[in-house]
Design an enzyme around this catalytic site. Structure first.
Site, PDB file in Angstrom:
ATOM      1  N   SER A   1       1.413-122.559  65.837  1.00  0.00           N
ATOM      2  CA  SER A   1       1.886-121.567  65.095  1.00  0.00           C
ATOM      3  C   SER A   1       3.264-121.446  65.060  1.00  0.00           C
ATOM      4  CB  SER A   1       1.229-120.119  65.874  1.00  0.00           C
ATOM      5  OG  SER A   1       1.717-119.151  65.261  1.00  0.00           O
TER       6      SER A   1
ATOM      7  N   TYR B   1       0.767-115.017  73.912  1.00  0.00           N
ATOM      8  CA  TYR B   1      -0.053-115.718  72.865  1.00  0.00           C
ATOM      9  C   TYR B   1       0.869-116.894  72.470  1.00  0.00           C
ATOM     10  CZ  TYR B   1      -1.163-117.206  68.130  1.00  0.00           C
ATOM     11  OH  TYR B   1      -1.571-118.082  67.226  1.00  0.00           O
TER      12      TYR B   1
ATOM     13  N   LYS C   1       0.681-121.360  72.976  1.00  0.00           N
ATOM     14  CA  LYS C   1       0.789-122.386  71.748  1.00  0.00           C
ATOM     15  C   LYS C   1       1.843-123.421  72.303  1.00  0.00           C
ATOM     16  CE  LYS C   1      -2.227-120.887  68.606  1.00  0.00           C
ATOM     17  NZ  LYS C   1      -3.538-121.708  68.362  1.00  0.00           N
TER      18      LYS C   1
ATOM     19  N   PRO D   1       7.295-103.229  67.929  1.00  0.00           N
ATOM     20  CA  PRO D   1       7.803-104.229  69.029  1.00  0.00           C
ATOM     21  C   PRO D   1       7.548-105.464  68.859  1.00  0.00           C
ATOM     22  CG  PRO D   1       6.923-102.035  69.713  1.00  0.00           C
ATOM     23  CD  PRO D   1       6.403-102.352  68.314  1.00  0.00           C
TER      24      PRO D   1
HETATM   25  C1  WQD Z   1       3.396-109.566  58.847  1.00  0.00           C
HETATM   26  C2  WQD Z   1       4.277-108.417  58.469  1.00  0.00           C
HETATM   27  C3  WQD Z   1       4.602-106.571  59.893  1.00  0.00           C
HETATM   28  C4  WQD Z   1       0.551-105.169  59.726  1.00  0.00           C
HETATM   29  C5  WQD Z   1       1.404-112.853  63.572  1.00  0.00           C
HETATM   30  C6  WQD Z   1       1.111-113.606  64.572  1.00  0.00           C
HETATM   31  C7  WQD Z   1       1.097-115.225  64.227  1.00  0.00           C
HETATM   32  C8  WQD Z   1      -0.039-115.288  63.497  1.00  0.00           C
HETATM   33  C9  WQD Z   1      -0.004-114.529  62.443  1.00  0.00           C
HETATM   34  C10 WQD Z   1      -1.802-116.253  64.676  1.00  0.00           C
HETATM   35  C11 WQD Z   1       5.303-108.260  59.256  1.00  0.00           C
HETATM   36  C12 WQD Z   1       4.030-106.348  58.469  1.00  0.00           C
HETATM   37  C13 WQD Z   1       1.814-105.876  59.348  1.00  0.00           C
HETATM   38  C14 WQD Z   1       0.802-103.581  59.097  1.00  0.00           C
HETATM   39  C15 WQD Z   1       2.854-103.994  58.479  1.00  0.00           C
HETATM   40  N1  WQD Z   1      -1.182-115.238  64.152  1.00  0.00           N
HETATM   41  N2  WQD Z   1       2.786-105.362  59.013  1.00  0.00           N
HETATM   42  N3  WQD Z   1       1.965-103.305  58.570  1.00  0.00           N
HETATM   43  O1  WQD Z   1       3.048-110.608  62.773  1.00  0.00           O
HETATM   44  O2  WQD Z   1       4.011-112.298  60.993  1.00  0.00           O
HETATM   45  O3  WQD Z   1       2.238-112.997  62.583  1.00  0.00           O
HETATM   46  O4  WQD Z   1       0.078-113.146  62.777  1.00  0.00           O
HETATM   47  O5  WQD Z   1      -1.638-117.392  64.770  1.00  0.00           O
HETATM   48  O6  WQD Z   1       1.351-116.009  65.500  1.00  0.00           O
HETATM   49  O7  WQD Z   1       2.328-113.420  65.242  1.00  0.00           O
HETATM   50  O8  WQD Z   1       1.735-111.231  60.975  1.00  0.00           O
HETATM   51  O9  WQD Z   1       0.455-109.821  59.435  1.00  0.00           O
HETATM   52  O10 WQD Z   1       0.860-108.783  61.662  1.00  0.00           O
HETATM   53  O11 WQD Z   1       2.750-109.196  59.898  1.00  0.00           O
HETATM   54  O12 WQD Z   1       3.980-103.641  57.941  1.00  0.00           O
HETATM   55  O13 WQD Z   1      -0.474-102.866  59.298  1.00  0.00           O
HETATM   56  O14 WQD Z   1       3.643-107.333  57.803  1.00  0.00           O
HETATM   57  O15 WQD Z   1       5.636-105.841  60.504  1.00  0.00           O
HETATM   58  O16 WQD Z   1       6.376-107.948  58.862  1.00  0.00           O
HETATM   59  P1  WQD Z   1       2.879-111.695  61.853  1.00  0.00           P
HETATM   60  P2  WQD Z   1       1.389-109.809  60.340  1.00  0.00           P
END
Ligand code: WQD
Length: 336
Positions: free
Chosen positions: A124, A148, A152, A292
């Site tokens: 990841s 997590y 990885k 966070p």
């Molecule tokens: C994307 C963007 C949030 C939800 C994570 C893991 C990564 C992988 C993918 C496993 C960010 C914003 C999100 C919400 C929001 N997982 N957001 N409101 O955090 O980039 O990656 O998931 O492999 O390892 O770290 O993905 O989809 O959670 O967030 O504003 O309700 O959407 O702040 O900018 P992320 P995400």
């Protein structure tokens, strides 16, 4: 070629199953179904027109995994099985270290016992932590910001150690960015348990009025519109990247690490607008405080995968949204 997909009933595993069948290979699913649904198997049968071979059990059961490898004469393994909720990993680190790292050790020992030495590992972009610059190249420093991501990173190091000790092992480490979307049939897709952590499944549930609005985590980032920027990649592009990777291991035999991303970043608000255009639904949202652990920007330099594998992502953000919407609107309760 018989290929074992650990965690093969999950979101990315099930899509990779379809791509492997399309490529003329014979995938075998190994899954304990703690984070996936047996209904996927019927959907995969409907999509591929082939019987689906599935072994139900835990990758931590080394002796059983070795039997599976032998029984199905597995030539190579794609290892998806693992927990993947960042927030949960902070609250329950030992659950993640035991399952993810222990599972990888168990799988590798079973492979040694069965004489199978070809492995594609589902890593990841989270191993890059908070990158100093973007786009992110494979040689960027790795750092973990949560258990997590730490699992990885540790598994990547274990694979490196195994390759040094046993040069006959051929390993592809694939670092995913943000997988979204669904197979165009609308039969398989992302089905998170409980409240979605990730952006796209949350948006699709808002579109179905299952959630009142989207909370946008942060609008003061140093990005064009202040919201977080990520590299969203269609899950079918990602699946095809796995096929290209295991074919490369069989053909050239060289181990490698590659980013699987589009090389383009999109902000949260850009995704919201693209989804509204693709679905015809309005997505109410509220700008709120940063989450966070989030970083401002994370997107790939995707050139190495193209050079090594002749693979690149081709599907647009619009297609990702349209396919995600088709899946969710046809399956309001996922596989349940
Ligand atoms: C994307 C963007 C949030 C939800 C994570 C893991 C990564 C992988 C993918 C496993 C960010 C914003 C999100 C919400 C929001 N997982 N957001 N409101 O955090 O980039 O990656 O998931 O492999 O390892 O770290 O993905 O989809 O959670 O967030 O504003 O309700 O959407 O702040 O900018 P992320 P995400």
């Amino acid at each position: 070629m018989n290929i074992l997909l650990t965690g093969g009933a999950g979101f990315i595993g099930s899509h990779t199953f379809v791509s492997l069948v399309d490529a003329g290979m014979r995938p075998v699913i190994l899954d304990n179904f703690v984070n996936s649904h047996t209904a996927v198997l019927d959907r995969l049968r409907a999509i591929t027109g082939h019987a689906v071979v599935c072994e139900r059990g835990d990758v931590l059961d080394t002796a059983w995994v070795e039997q599976v490898l032998r029984r199905h004469q597995i030539a190579g393994v794609i290892h998806f099985a693992g927990y993947k909720a960042v927030g949960e990993s902070v609250a329950q680190p030992l659950k993640y270290y035991h399952n993810n790292i222990g599972g990888a050790v168990s799988l590798m020992r079973a492979m040694e016992g069965a004489g199978c030495a070809t492995l594609v590992f589902s890593s990841s972009a989270t191993v890059y932590g908070d990158p100093a610059t973007v786009p992110i190249c494979e040689n960027f420093p790795r750092q973990h910001t949560n258990p997590y991501g730490h699992t990885k990173l540790v598994i990547e190091d274990m694979l490196q150690a195994q390759r040094i000790a046993h040069p006959e092992w051929k390993v592809a480490v694939l670092r995913y960015f943000n997988p979204v979307g669904a197979h165009p049939s609308g039969l398989i897709g992302e089905d998170p348990v409980g409240i979605p952590n990730n952006l796209m499944p949350y948006i699709t549930q808002v579109a179905l009025s299952q959630r009142p609005r989207l909370q946008v985590y942060g609008s003061d980032y140093p990005t064009p519109d202040g919201t977080g920027v990520r590299d969203y990649i269609h899950v079918c592009d990602l699946a095809e990247g796995h096929v290209a990777a295991i074919k490369a291991l069989f053909a050239q035999g060289e181990s490698f690490t590659a980013n699987l991303g589009t090389g383009q970043g999109h902000s949260v608000l850009e995704v919201v607008r693209a989804f509204e255009a693709a679905s015809g639904r309005t997505i109410p949202y509220q700008l709120g405080p940063r989450r966070p652990g989030d970083v401002a920007q994370c997107y790939a330099d995707a050139t190495l995968a193209q050079q090594l594998l002749g693979w690149r992502a081709t599907r647009s953000l619009q297609q990702m949204c349209a396919d995600a919407w088709r899946w969710q609107s046809r399956n309001p309760n996922g596989y349940r």
